[in-house]
Design a protein around this motif. Structure first.
Motif, PDB file in Angstrom:
ATOM      1  N   TYR A 163       0.835  -1.200   0.000  1.00 24.65           N
ATOM      2  CA  TYR A 163       0.000   0.000   0.000  1.00 24.65           C
ATOM      3  C   TYR A 163       0.870   1.251   0.000  1.00 24.65           C
ATOM      4  O   TYR A 163       1.964   1.264   0.570  1.00 24.65           O
ATOM      5  CB  TYR A 163      -0.894   0.053   1.246  1.00 24.65           C
ATOM      6  CG  TYR A 163      -1.924  -1.051   1.329  1.00 24.65           C
ATOM      7  CD1 TYR A 163      -3.215  -0.847   0.860  1.00 24.65           C
ATOM      8  CD2 TYR A 163      -1.611  -2.282   1.903  1.00 24.65           C
ATOM      9  CE1 TYR A 163      -4.190  -1.844   0.952  1.00 24.65           C
ATOM     10  CE2 TYR A 163      -2.565  -3.291   1.992  1.00 24.65           C
ATOM     11  CZ  TYR A 163      -3.845  -3.063   1.518  1.00 24.65           C
ATOM     12  OH  TYR A 163      -4.792  -4.053   1.607  1.00 24.65           O
ATOM     13  N   GLN A 164       0.356   2.300  -0.637  1.00 21.67           N
ATOM     14  CA  GLN A 164       0.956   3.632  -0.531  1.00 21.67           C
ATOM     15  C   GLN A 164       0.320   4.355   0.651  1.00 21.67           C
ATOM     16  O   GLN A 164      -0.904   4.345   0.807  1.00 21.67           O
ATOM     17  CB  GLN A 164       0.724   4.437  -1.803  1.00 21.67           C
ATOM     18  CG  GLN A 164       1.239   5.867  -1.730  1.00 21.67           C
ATOM     19  CD  GLN A 164       0.848   6.683  -2.951  1.00 21.67           C
ATOM     20  OE1 GLN A 164       0.340   6.143  -3.928  1.00 21.67           O
ATOM     21  NE2 GLN A 164       1.067   7.976  -2.882  1.00 21.67           N
ATOM     22  N   LEU A 205      -1.076   7.416   2.194  1.00 21.56           N
ATOM     23  CA  LEU A 205      -1.602   8.687   1.699  1.00 21.56           C
ATOM     24  C   LEU A 205      -1.581   9.779   2.761  1.00 21.56           C
ATOM     25  O   LEU A 205      -1.223  10.916   2.491  1.00 21.56           O
ATOM     26  CB  LEU A 205      -3.036   8.499   1.188  1.00 21.56           C
ATOM     27  CG  LEU A 205      -3.215   7.524   0.024  1.00 21.56           C
ATOM     28  CD1 LEU A 205      -4.683   7.440  -0.363  1.00 21.56           C
ATOM     29  CD2 LEU A 205      -2.367   7.929  -1.172  1.00 21.56           C
ATOM     30  N   GLU A 216      -4.154   6.460   6.307  1.00 24.77           N
ATOM     31  CA  GLU A 216      -4.946   6.249   5.090  1.00 24.77           C
ATOM     32  C   GLU A 216      -4.055   5.624   4.033  1.00 24.77           C
ATOM     33  O   GLU A 216      -2.978   6.140   3.715  1.00 24.77           O
ATOM     34  CB  GLU A 216      -5.496   7.593   4.605  1.00 24.77           C
ATOM     35  CG  GLU A 216      -6.424   7.463   3.401  1.00 24.77           C
ATOM     36  CD  GLU A 216      -6.985   8.798   2.964  1.00 24.77           C
ATOM     37  OE1 GLU A 216      -7.490   8.877   1.822  1.00 24.77           O
ATOM     38  OE2 GLU A 216      -6.916   9.761   3.750  1.00 24.77           O
ATOM     39  N   LEU A 217      -4.515   4.499   3.467  1.00 31.32           N
ATOM     40  CA  LEU A 217      -3.704   3.719   2.549  1.00 31.32           C
ATOM     41  C   LEU A 217      -4.393   3.571   1.197  1.00 31.32           C
ATOM     42  O   LEU A 217      -5.620   3.655   1.099  1.00 31.32           O
ATOM     43  CB  LEU A 217      -3.427   2.320   3.129  1.00 31.32           C
ATOM     44  CG  LEU A 217      -2.756   2.257   4.501  1.00 31.32           C
ATOM     45  CD1 LEU A 217      -2.678   0.811   4.973  1.00 31.32           C
ATOM     46  CD2 LEU A 217      -1.366   2.870   4.451  1.00 31.32           C
ATOM     47  N   SER A 218      -3.580   3.332   0.149  1.00 30.62           N
ATOM     48  CA  SER A 218      -4.082   3.050  -1.193  1.00 30.62           C
ATOM     49  C   SER A 218      -3.357   1.812  -1.719  1.00 30.62           C
ATOM     50  O   SER A 218      -2.117   1.785  -1.752  1.00 30.62           O
ATOM     51  CB  SER A 218      -3.853   4.236  -2.123  1.00 30.62           C
ATOM     52  OG  SER A 218      -4.200   3.909  -3.459  1.00 30.62           O
ATOM     53  N   LEU A 219      -4.113   0.794  -2.127  1.00 33.16           N
ATOM     54  CA  LEU A 219      -3.520  -0.445  -2.608  1.00 33.16           C
ATOM     55  C   LEU A 219      -2.784  -0.213  -3.929  1.00 33.16           C
ATOM     56  O   LEU A 219      -3.350   0.322  -4.878  1.00 33.16           O
ATOM     57  CB  LEU A 219      -4.597  -1.517  -2.793  1.00 33.16           C
ATOM     58  CG  LEU A 219      -4.117  -2.865  -3.328  1.00 33.16           C
ATOM     59  CD1 LEU A 219      -3.157  -3.525  -2.343  1.00 33.16           C
ATOM     60  CD2 LEU A 219      -5.298  -3.778  -3.625  1.00 33.16           C
ATOM     61  N   LEU A 220      -1.528  -0.652  -3.986  1.00 34.01           N
ATOM     62  CA  LEU A 220      -0.717  -0.509  -5.195  1.00 34.01           C
ATOM     63  C   LEU A 220      -0.598  -1.823  -5.956  1.00 34.01           C
ATOM     64  O   LEU A 220      -0.732  -1.862  -7.180  1.00 34.01           O
ATOM     65  CB  LEU A 220       0.680   0.000  -4.839  1.00 34.01           C
ATOM     66  CG  LEU A 220       0.755   1.358  -4.157  1.00 34.01           C
ATOM     67  CD1 LEU A 220       2.205   1.705  -3.841  1.00 34.01           C
ATOM     68  CD2 LEU A 220       0.133   2.439  -5.021  1.00 34.01           C
ATOM     69  N   THR A 275       3.290   5.228  -8.811  1.00 33.85           N
ATOM     70  CA  THR A 275       3.545   5.884  -7.521  1.00 33.85           C
ATOM     71  C   THR A 275       4.847   6.672  -7.552  1.00 33.85           C
ATOM     72  O   THR A 275       4.920   7.790  -7.024  1.00 33.85           O
ATOM     73  CB  THR A 275       3.594   4.835  -6.406  1.00 33.85           C
ATOM     74  OG1 THR A 275       2.373   4.082  -6.417  1.00 33.85           O
ATOM     75  CG2 THR A 275       3.772   5.486  -5.048  1.00 33.85           C
ATOM     76  N   HIS A 315       4.405   9.859  -9.346  1.00 32.71           N
ATOM     77  CA  HIS A 315       3.622  10.768  -8.503  1.00 32.71           C
ATOM     78  C   HIS A 315       4.501  11.397  -7.426  1.00 32.71           C
ATOM     79  O   HIS A 315       4.402  12.598  -7.153  1.00 32.71           O
ATOM     80  CB  HIS A 315       2.462   9.998  -7.868  1.00 32.71           C
ATOM     81  CG  HIS A 315       1.647  10.822  -6.917  1.00 32.71           C
ATOM     82  ND1 HIS A 315       0.775  11.802  -7.337  1.00 32.71           N
ATOM     83  CD2 HIS A 315       1.587  10.826  -5.556  1.00 32.71           C
ATOM     84  CE1 HIS A 315       0.210  12.363  -6.283  1.00 32.71           C
ATOM     85  NE2 HIS A 315       0.683  11.793  -5.189  1.00 32.71           N
ATOM     86  N   GLN A 371       4.332  14.292  -0.760  1.00 34.57           N
ATOM     87  CA  GLN A 371       3.376  13.209  -0.556  1.00 34.57           C
ATOM     88  C   GLN A 371       4.045  11.839  -0.484  1.00 34.57           C
ATOM     89  O   GLN A 371       3.359  10.817  -0.418  1.00 34.57           O
ATOM     90  CB  GLN A 371       2.326  13.228  -1.670  1.00 34.57           C
ATOM     91  CG  GLN A 371       1.490  14.492  -1.692  1.00 34.57           C
ATOM     92  CD  GLN A 371       0.417  14.459  -2.767  1.00 34.57           C
ATOM     93  OE1 GLN A 371       0.017  13.401  -3.242  1.00 34.57           O
ATOM     94  NE2 GLN A 371      -0.070  15.633  -3.163  1.00 34.57           N
TER      95      GLN A 371
END
Length: 337
Positions: A136-137, A139, A148-152, A172, A175, A182
């Protein structure tokens, strides 16, 4: 000589990496990449590529890495900045990883990026089980709240599986390059077949406390963007031009007239129609390039007609390893120009 080499590499000074990092997994992977270039690029009879070091018997470079390497101008590996003690705090249910991308040169775009973590063979009761490894990234890290996570990326692995697990970080990484503030790192989560989170160490996933040659790391492949190429061309676009040229030049029409006159002389001869040797003296025509612009055009001389590149592998001050391709550095053939 050192100053010239540093200038070619674009370095302000000689890097001073930590000595103990040279046996880590990241430098060994980069050395495998370098040896891949050396093997592919060296033509028969040439020996300017000679790897000084050797890598383990099992290579870390995959066929996909080789394809990424073919398209890249530069490759960088990044060490995990999370300390071992901090890593142990997260081991009960997740792992945290952070990578500093601030040393990436301007004008480079990420064409591919990977997070790599080693998985050891597990002989205990989990041997025939499968697990889901998710990356996860991060966030946001709000105080007193869950991050807060975002699945990569994620993949299923067997407990008995052994080797490097590779996860895609290309989007990612780009970004993070555009928005460095970030870059809050990654988190790795392990779940069993029932969706229950587990300690990654129980299935052999290596962290900061593992062996040096099995440390997790990140690697990114780069290619120079068009913006960089345009800036280089604009800086050198007017070099060598002489706006004050006043000497008369022979035009193509003048040369054509001279050639027609020579052809007329041949047609007036009594010999039949056949192939004739024709020598055109540019000196007599006054159309020698060097004499038209002696200040800007050199005399004809021996010059390279075929060039090949070289690859350079080195540490930076942060113990990251950089592999750079320098094109058109080795002369393979010469001719008269």
């Amino acid at each position: 000589m050192q100053r010239e080499i540093l200038s070619i590499l674009g370095l302000p000074h000689r890097p001073r990496p930590h000595v103990h990092t040279k046996h880590n997994a990241a430098p060994m992977f980069m050395l495998d990449l370098y040896n891949t270039i050396s093997t592919d690029a060296e033509p028969p009879g040439y020996s300017y590529y000679k790897p000084v070091f050797t890598t383990p018997a099992t290579p870390m470079v995959t066929p996909q890495d080789s394809r990424f390497l073919d398209d890249a101008d530069m490759v960088m590996s990044f060490v995990n900045l999370v300390e071992q003690d901090q890593d142990l705090l997260y081991q009960q249910h997740r792992r945290e990883f952070r990578f500093d991308l601030s040393r990436i040169p301007e004008g480079e775009a990420v064409t591919a990026a990977e997070f790599r973590i080693y998985k050891d063979y597990v002989r205990e009761r989990y041997e025939n089980e499968t697990f889901r490894v998710s990356v996860y990234q991060v966030l946001q890290e709000p105080p007193n709240r869950e991050v807060e996570l975002s699945l990569l990326d994620q993949r299923e692995v067997w407990a008995a599986e052994e080797g490097w697990l590779v996860f895609d970080l290309t989007a990612t990484s780009n970004h993070w390059l555009v928005n460095p503030e970030q870059n809050l790192g990654l988190q790795l989560v392990l779940e069993d077949s029932h969706g229950q989170r587990m300690n990654p160490r129980l299935v052999g996933l290596m962290g900061g406390s593992g062996p040096q040659d099995k440390q997790p790391f990140m690697v990114a492949f780069f290619k120079a963007t068009e913006v960089r190429f345009r800036s280089v061309r604009s800086a050198h676009g007017h070099k060598g031009r002489n706006p004050n040229r006043s000497k008369p030049q022979k035009t193509p029409q003048d040369v054509l007239k001279a050639a027609e006159a020579a052809t007329a002389n041949l047609s007036n001869s009594k010999q039949g129609c056949k192939k004739h040797e024709l020598y055109v003296s540019f000196r007599d025509l006054g159309w020698q390039v060097h004499f038209i612009n002696p200040d800007t055009v050199p005399k004809p001389c021996c010059a390279p007609t075929q060039l090949h590149g070289i690859s350079v592998l080195y540490f930076d001050d942060s113990s990251n390893v950089i592999l750079k391709k320098y094109r058109n550095m080795v002369v393979r053939a010469c001719g008269c120009h």
